[in-house]
Design an enzyme around this catalytic site. Sequence first.
Site, mmCIF file in Angstrom:
data_model
loop_
_atom_site.group_PDB
_atom_site.id
_atom_site.type_symbol
_atom_site.label_atom_id
_atom_site.label_comp_id
_atom_site.label_asym_id
_atom_site.label_seq_id
_atom_site.Cartn_x
_atom_site.Cartn_y
_atom_site.Cartn_z
ATOM 1 N N ASP A 104 0.862 -1.182 0.000
ATOM 2 C CA ASP A 104 0.000 0.000 0.000
ATOM 3 C C ASP A 104 0.895 1.228 0.000
ATOM 4 O OD1 ASP A 104 -2.477 -1.300 0.060
ATOM 5 O OD2 ASP A 104 -2.472 -1.440 2.241
ATOM 6 N N ASP A 136 -6.922 -1.383 -4.846
ATOM 7 C CA ASP A 136 -8.022 -1.006 -3.949
ATOM 8 C C ASP A 136 -8.896 0.072 -4.595
ATOM 9 O OD1 ASP A 136 -6.868 -2.703 -2.030
ATOM 10 O OD2 ASP A 136 -5.731 -1.064 -1.121
#
Length: 160
Positions: free
Chosen positions: A119, A137
Site C-alpha cells: 500500500d 483497492d
Amino acid sequence: MKPTYRIFNAVVLGSLVLDQATKVLIDRTMDLYQSIPVIDGLFSITYLRNRGAAFSFLADFSYRLPFFILVSVVALGVIAVTFRKLRDDQHLAAAALALIFSGALGNLIDRVRLGEVIDFLDVYWKTYHWPAFNVADSAICVGVALLAVDMIREERRKAP
C-alpha cells in the site's frame, strides 16, 4: 470479439499493469515506511505493507494468507461468471466488473508473491488518516461505484 469482452480485457490489462507497475516502483525506490508528501496536509506516498485486508482487517489471523487467497479466487470466479451473463450493450457494467476483477487480481498477486499487499496512497486531513491503499483497492472501489450506477440505470431502463 464482443464489445463487452474488448472493454473487459482492456480495462483489466490497463488497471492490472498500472497496479503492479506502481507497486514495483514503490518497492524498488522507497524504504519501508518512507513517506513523500505530495500535497502538504492531504496526500503522501507512503510505503507500507498490509498483511490484512481493508483497514488491516484480519492482519493477525493465523490462516489469513490461505483465507485471503481463497476469497480472492472465489471472487474472481464470481466476477467472471457475472461478466459472462452481461448483455452486449452493458458496457458500463463490463468496465465496472473489469475494475473489480483487476483489483482483486492485483492484490492476489501481491499475496501470492509477497504474503502481503503493498500500500502506498496515504490520504489524511489534519490528525485524521484514511488507511493507506493502492491502485488495486482504488479499482475495486471505482468498480463497485460504477456497478451501482449501472444497476440504477438498468432499473430505470426496465421501468415502464
